[in-house]
Motif scaffolding. Structure first.
Motif, PDB file in Angstrom:
ATOM      1  N   GLN A 172      45.253  38.345  37.969  1.00 54.97           N
ATOM      2  CA  GLN A 172      45.334  37.399  36.851  1.00 54.97           C
ATOM      3  C   GLN A 172      43.981  37.257  36.183  1.00 54.97           C
ATOM      4  O   GLN A 172      42.933  37.291  36.844  1.00 54.97           O
ATOM      5  N   PHE A 173      44.006  37.121  34.851  1.00 51.47           N
ATOM      6  CA  PHE A 173      42.798  36.821  34.086  1.00 51.47           C
ATOM      7  C   PHE A 173      42.519  35.323  34.250  1.00 51.47           C
ATOM      8  O   PHE A 173      43.423  34.505  34.081  1.00 51.47           O
ATOM      9  N   GLU A 174      41.261  34.961  34.559  1.00 51.06           N
ATOM     10  CA  GLU A 174      40.959  33.561  34.809  1.00 51.06           C
ATOM     11  C   GLU A 174      40.863  32.734  33.537  1.00 51.06           C
ATOM     12  O   GLU A 174      40.873  31.511  33.593  1.00 51.06           O
ATOM     13  N   ASP A 175      40.760  33.388  32.392  1.00 46.05           N
ATOM     14  CA  ASP A 175      40.663  32.674  31.114  1.00 46.05           C
ATOM     15  C   ASP A 175      41.208  33.584  30.024  1.00 46.05           C
ATOM     16  O   ASP A 175      41.741  34.660  30.309  1.00 46.05           O
ATOM     17  N   LYS A 176      41.076  33.151  28.774  1.00 45.04           N
ATOM     18  CA  LYS A 176      41.514  33.981  27.659  1.00 45.04           C
ATOM     19  C   LYS A 176      40.815  35.331  27.703  1.00 45.04           C
ATOM     20  O   LYS A 176      39.637  35.430  28.032  1.00 45.04           O
ATOM     21  N   THR A 177      41.545  36.370  27.331  1.00 42.01           N
ATOM     22  CA  THR A 177      40.988  37.721  27.359  1.00 42.01           C
ATOM     23  C   THR A 177      39.764  37.832  26.459  1.00 42.01           C
ATOM     24  O   THR A 177      38.797  38.533  26.783  1.00 42.01           O
ATOM     25  N   LYS A 178      39.777  37.133  25.321  1.00 40.97           N
ATOM     26  CA  LYS A 178      38.656  37.207  24.385  1.00 40.97           C
ATOM     27  C   LYS A 178      37.387  36.554  24.928  1.00 40.97           C
ATOM     28  O   LYS A 178      36.299  36.768  24.395  1.00 40.97           O
ATOM     29  N   LEU A 179      37.520  35.746  25.984  1.00 36.65           N
ATOM     30  CA  LEU A 179      36.362  35.051  26.551  1.00 36.65           C
ATOM     31  C   LEU A 179      35.735  35.829  27.697  1.00 36.65           C
ATOM     32  O   LEU A 179      34.920  35.281  28.452  1.00 36.65           O
ATOM     33  N   PRO A 181      36.835  36.988  30.708  1.00 39.20           N
ATOM     34  CA  PRO A 181      36.990  36.302  31.994  1.00 39.20           C
ATOM     35  C   PRO A 181      36.878  37.251  33.177  1.00 39.20           C
ATOM     36  O   PRO A 181      36.905  38.481  33.021  1.00 39.20           O
ATOM     37  N   GLN A 182      36.736  36.674  34.367  1.00 40.85           N
ATOM     38  CA  GLN A 182      36.861  37.481  35.583  1.00 40.85           C
ATOM     39  C   GLN A 182      38.336  37.761  35.823  1.00 40.85           C
ATOM     40  O   GLN A 182      39.218  36.989  35.442  1.00 40.85           O
ATOM     41  N   ILE A 183      38.610  38.900  36.463  1.00 39.87           N
ATOM     42  CA  ILE A 183      39.975  39.228  36.878  1.00 39.87           C
ATOM     43  C   ILE A 183      40.030  39.075  38.381  1.00 39.87           C
ATOM     44  O   ILE A 183      39.202  39.636  39.109  1.00 39.87           O
ATOM     45  N   ILE A 184      40.992  38.287  38.841  1.00 42.43           N
ATOM     46  CA  ILE A 184      41.104  37.992  40.267  1.00 42.43           C
ATOM     47  C   ILE A 184      42.402  38.569  40.824  1.00 42.43           C
ATOM     48  O   ILE A 184      43.377  38.757  40.100  1.00 42.43           O
ATOM     49  N   GLN A 185      42.372  38.863  42.112  1.00 46.39           N
ATOM     50  CA  GLN A 185      43.587  39.270  42.794  1.00 46.39           C
ATOM     51  C   GLN A 185      44.198  38.057  43.467  1.00 46.39           C
ATOM     52  O   GLN A 185      43.491  37.243  44.084  1.00 46.39           O
ATOM     53  N   LEU A 186      45.516  37.918  43.348  1.00 48.70           N
ATOM     54  CA  LEU A 186      46.243  36.822  43.989  1.00 48.70           C
ATOM     55  C   LEU A 186      46.897  37.339  45.257  1.00 48.70           C
ATOM     56  O   LEU A 186      47.656  38.304  45.233  1.00 48.70           O
TER      57      LEU A 186
END
Length: 407
Positions: A172-179, A181-186
């Motif tokens: 999941q992207f932790e914030d808007k793509t344009k910002l 963000p970090q990408i985290i694994q759930l």
């Protein structure tokens, strides 16, 4: 990087055999059935899947075992819900295949009801969660309570129902793509940072569309799949998202486009084109964003391969996916299936399967895309990164399609 458990429930090798009925509709007996026949495949909590079921005339003929008619993908929570008794049910849920003659239609304004031939049921049991391949049913079976229908000997249904473990990685992207963000694994309640990313938008300029890009890099977390050196996967705008002549939205005649590229294993400074994503707005009562993805296969005799063409609600959002099983049944042109992980461009025309999905929100909402990627297509971190880059391009295409606000 541990995947989450998923199982694939596939229903294939479908065929209907009715004594006295042949492929051209010839019959014996006092009355006839209306062909073609339609089957509905039902599983509680999932959309009903409907399609034509072929008629088999020869007793010696067995439908193709590789012909998959429907697939359901279940995670642990889905299986628990299916095993829980319903409010009016004493037993677990069932997989149901209901066969009807013909289609719902009308003649001179008078409705003609389709006729129910019979139903096949298979109860959901806890053993479905054992995470091992198993064939639940394979062969012919009489369907319906009666052995005779309209004076014709009762129908037989052929099918093959199989369970296969199909684990997935979920990001999941932790914030808007344009910002950026970090990408985290759930992983259940655990959130592990996997990628950092960067989005650059120096205006959406037709003069220099490649100045607009999205890229990701592995952040060095401990993973257990293949290489650990840092690499970057990127998506570049090759055709800017600008309104077509005479309208104020990006039209099908001139779609915006992204080039998805991956770094060279031996020369990190070099890039290889991997895929092309085109997007435009479909106007209607409810506007949609259409995303069309081609896999770039340089030198392949089939040329670039269409892997996905999805409509996403502009208002509510939706899911972009690559599922060659699902799309082969819906598309007028053939969809192709990638054979292997890192060499995604290798194509197996016989196989079909889920590859990835990306869920995004509608316009004006904070999307934070949720990405699912099947484990069999992952051999190294770069394999994950390229699909994450594709998901980012899908989300940015959605946000770039917004109609200008009226003054």
């Amino acid at each position: 990087m541990n995947p989450q458990a998923f199982i694939r429930l596939s229903i294939g090798s479908l065929g209907l055999r009715v004594p006295g009925i042949t492929l051209n509709g010839a019959k014996s007996g006092r009355s006839a059935l209306s062909f073609p026949c339609v089957r509905e495949i039902r599983l509680r909590g999932f959309p009903v899947q409907t399609a034509i079921i072929p008629l088999v005339s020869s007793p010696e003929t067995t439908p193709d075992a590789n012909n998959i008619a429907s697939s359901f993908y279940l995670q642990e929570s889905d299986l628990k819900a299916l095993l829980a008794p319903g409010c009016l049910l004493k037993h677990h849920a069932c997989l149901e295949i209901v066969v009807f003659t013909g289609h719902n239609e009308s003649h001179f304004g008078i409705g003609i009801k389709r006729q129910h031939i019979g139903t096949f049921k298979l109860e959901v049991v806890p053993e479905w969660g054992n995470e091992r391949p198993v064939i639940l049913f394979n062969g012919w079976i009489h369907i319906g309570k009666n052995k005779w229908l309209n004076g014709i000997a009762g129908a037989e249904l052929h099918l093959r129902v199989k369970l296969d473990p199909d684990p997935r990685y979920i990001f999941q992207f932790e914030d808007k793509t344009k910002l950026s963000p970090q990408i985290i694994q759930l992983q259940g309640t655990i959130k592990q940072p996997i990628f950092s990313c960067k989005f650059s938008q120096d205006g959406v300029s037709p003069r220099d569309p490649l100045s607009n890009f999205w890229s990701s890099s592995f952040d060095g977390s401990e993973l257990d799949i293949g290489k650990r050196e840092e690499r970057m996967e990127s998506a570049f705008i090759t055709t800017p998202f600008v309104p077509s002549t005479g309208c104020d939205w990006v039209a099908r005649s001139n779609p915006g486009a992204w080039l998805i590229v991956r770094s060279d294993v031996c020369r990190p400074e070099s890039w290889h084109p991997w895929g092309k994503l085109e997007a435009w707005r479909e106007r209607g009562i409810r506007d949609s964003i259409c995303c069309r993805f081609h896999l770039i296969t340089e030198g392949h005799e089939l040329g670039d391969l269409l892997m996905s063409e999805i409509l996403i609600s502009a208002e509510k959002g939706g899911e972009f996916y690559i599922d060659t099983d699902k799309q082969a049944r819906a598309a007028s042109s053939p969809m192709h299936s990638p054979r292997g992980s890192g060499d995604f461009a290798a194509v197996s025309l016989a196989a079909g399967c889920f590859v990835m999905s990306c869920r995004v929100q509608g316009e004006g909402k904070c999307s934070k895309p949720l990405v699912q990627l099947v484990m069999r297509h992952v051999t190294c971190v770069e394999d994950v990164g390229i699909f994450v880059a594709l998901a980012a391009a899908v989300d940015l295409s959605r946000s770039m399609q917004a109609l200008p606000q009226k003054a």
